[in-house]
Write a protein that holds these residues in place. Structure first.
Motif, short mmCIF file in Angstrom:
data_model
loop_
_atom_site.label_atom_id
_atom_site.label_comp_id
_atom_site.label_asym_id
_atom_site.label_seq_id
_atom_site.Cartn_x
_atom_site.Cartn_y
_atom_site.Cartn_z
N LEU A 70 31.30 64.28 26.49
CA LEU A 70 31.98 65.53 26.17
C LEU A 70 32.97 65.86 27.28
O LEU A 70 32.60 66.26 28.37
CB LEU A 70 30.96 66.68 26.01
CG LEU A 70 31.54 68.04 25.67
CD1 LEU A 70 32.29 67.98 24.34
CD2 LEU A 70 30.44 69.07 25.59
N THR A 78 36.25 76.58 27.68
CA THR A 78 35.29 75.69 27.03
C THR A 78 34.09 75.45 27.93
O THR A 78 32.94 75.45 27.48
CB THR A 78 35.96 74.34 26.67
OG1 THR A 78 37.14 74.59 25.92
CG2 THR A 78 35.03 73.46 25.87
N LEU A 79 34.34 75.26 29.22
CA LEU A 79 33.25 75.07 30.17
C LEU A 79 32.41 76.34 30.29
O LEU A 79 31.18 76.27 30.34
CB LEU A 79 33.80 74.67 31.54
CG LEU A 79 32.77 74.44 32.65
CD1 LEU A 79 31.80 73.33 32.26
CD2 LEU A 79 33.45 74.13 33.96
N GLN A 139 31.87 78.52 27.95
CA GLN A 139 31.04 78.57 26.73
C GLN A 139 29.83 77.66 26.86
O GLN A 139 28.71 78.03 26.49
CB GLN A 139 31.87 78.20 25.51
CG GLN A 139 32.91 79.24 25.14
CD GLN A 139 33.84 78.75 24.04
OE1 GLN A 139 33.74 77.61 23.58
NE2 GLN A 139 34.75 79.60 23.62
N GLN A 140 30.05 76.44 27.37
CA GLN A 140 28.94 75.50 27.55
C GLN A 140 27.91 76.06 28.55
O GLN A 140 26.70 75.96 28.34
CB GLN A 140 29.46 74.15 28.07
CG GLN A 140 30.24 73.35 27.08
CD GLN A 140 29.35 72.73 26.02
OE1 GLN A 140 28.16 72.53 26.21
NE2 GLN A 140 29.94 72.44 24.88
N ILE A 186 35.56 68.21 28.85
CA ILE A 186 35.82 69.65 28.82
C ILE A 186 37.30 69.95 28.98
O ILE A 186 37.88 70.68 28.21
CB ILE A 186 35.01 70.37 29.93
CG1 ILE A 186 33.51 70.13 29.75
CG2 ILE A 186 35.32 71.84 29.96
CD1 ILE A 186 32.92 70.74 28.52
N ASP A 187 37.93 69.37 30.00
CA ASP A 187 39.34 69.66 30.26
C ASP A 187 39.93 68.55 31.13
O ASP A 187 39.26 68.03 32.01
CB ASP A 187 39.46 71.01 30.99
CG ASP A 187 40.90 71.46 31.11
OD1 ASP A 187 41.48 71.82 30.08
OD2 ASP A 187 41.43 71.45 32.23
N LEU A 192 38.95 77.74 32.39
CA LEU A 192 38.14 76.73 31.72
C LEU A 192 37.19 77.41 30.71
O LEU A 192 35.99 77.46 30.92
CB LEU A 192 37.36 75.92 32.75
CG LEU A 192 38.22 75.23 33.82
CD1 LEU A 192 37.34 74.63 34.89
CD2 LEU A 192 39.12 74.20 33.20
N TYR A 208 33.91 66.51 32.82
CA TYR A 208 33.00 66.04 31.77
C TYR A 208 31.70 66.82 31.85
O TYR A 208 31.28 67.23 32.91
CB TYR A 208 32.71 64.54 31.92
CG TYR A 208 33.88 63.65 31.61
CD1 TYR A 208 34.23 63.36 30.30
CD2 TYR A 208 34.65 63.10 32.63
CE1 TYR A 208 35.31 62.55 30.01
CE2 TYR A 208 35.73 62.28 32.36
CZ TYR A 208 36.05 62.01 31.04
OH TYR A 208 37.12 61.21 30.75
N TRP A 209 31.05 66.94 30.71
CA TRP A 209 29.75 67.60 30.60
C TRP A 209 28.72 66.53 30.29
O TRP A 209 28.85 65.81 29.32
CB TRP A 209 29.79 68.64 29.49
CG TRP A 209 28.51 69.39 29.29
CD1 TRP A 209 27.49 69.04 28.45
CD2 TRP A 209 28.11 70.60 29.91
NE1 TRP A 209 26.49 69.95 28.52
CE2 TRP A 209 26.85 70.93 29.41
CE3 TRP A 209 28.69 71.44 30.84
CZ2 TRP A 209 26.15 72.07 29.82
CZ3 TRP A 209 28.02 72.56 31.24
CH2 TRP A 209 26.76 72.87 30.72
N ILE A 258 27.79 68.55 35.50
CA ILE A 258 29.25 68.62 35.35
C ILE A 258 29.83 67.58 36.27
O ILE A 258 29.53 67.54 37.46
CB ILE A 258 29.77 70.02 35.72
CG1 ILE A 258 29.16 71.08 34.81
CG2 ILE A 258 31.29 70.07 35.64
CD1 ILE A 258 29.48 72.50 35.22
#
Length: 152
Positions: free
Chosen positions: A82, A95-96, A98-99, A84-85, A93, A75-76, A66
Motif C-alpha cells: 500500500l 491518506t496516511l 486516515q490509515q 501512501i504518497d 498526507l 508505504y504502509w 510506515i
C-alpha cells in the motif's frame, strides 16, 4: 604694472562620506522587518517512545509499520503493498492520517494504545520524516518507535 599673483594649486582632498545617516536607515529597516515579519510556528510533536520492558499482557494488535524510502515514497506495512504518497512536495498526507486514525480506532476497540513503527532509509530528506510525524500528531498517535527492521 599690475602684479600677477600665482595661483596656488588646490590640494585634492579625499572625498569624505558621512555614513551615520546610512547606519540609522539600516537600523530602521532592520527594526521594520523584525516587527513586520510573521514568525512561522512549528507544530509541537508530542511523541513518546514505547517501553522496552515487556509488559504483563501481550499486545493484542500488531504495530503499524510506515516505511519511507530514498525517493520519499511512503508505504504502509512490511510488504510495501500500500503506497501512501510519492510526491515530495505534498506535505498534507491525508491518506496516511486516515490509515492512522483507523489503526487508532482498532487499538481503542481492544483497549490499548496504537503503536507505530517508523522505518526510514538513510537518504530520506528530513522534511519527509517531519511530514509523517505531523500526520501522526494529527491522528493523535503518540507512541512511535523508530526501527530498522530487516526482512528475514
Amino acid at each position: 604694472m599690475a602684479r600677477h599673483k600665482k595661483l596656488e594649486p588646490i590640494e585634492d582632498e579625499d572625498p569624505k562620506l558621512d555614513i551615520s545617516s546610512l547606519i540609522d536607515v539600516c537600523f530602521l529597516l532592520l527594526i521594520y522587518f523584525i516587527v513586520a515579519t510573521s514568525l512561522i510556528q512549528e507544530r509541537k510533536l508530542d511523541m513518546s517512545m514505547p517501553g522496552s520492558a515487556p509488559s504483563d499482557t501481550a499486545a493484542q494488535i500488531e504495530p503499524a509499520l510506515i516505511r519511507i524510502i530514498k525517493d520519499g515514497t511512503i508505504y504502509w506495512g512490511k510488504d510495501n503493498s500500500l503506497m501512501i504518497d510519492n510526491d515530495m512536495n505534498n506535505h498534507n498526507l491525508s491518506t496516511l492520517v486516515q490509515q492512522l486514525e483507523a489503526k487508532k480506532q482498532e487499538a481503542s476497540a481492544v483497549g490499548t494504545k496504537p503503536v507505530v513503527q517508523l522505518w526510514v532509509e538513510g537518504e530520506v530528506p528530513h522534511q519527509r520524516v517531519i511530514d509523517v510525524m505531523n500526520a501522526l500528531t494529527e491522528a493523535g498517535i503518540t507512541t512511535v518507535a523508530l526501527t530498522d527492521l530487516k526482512d528475514d
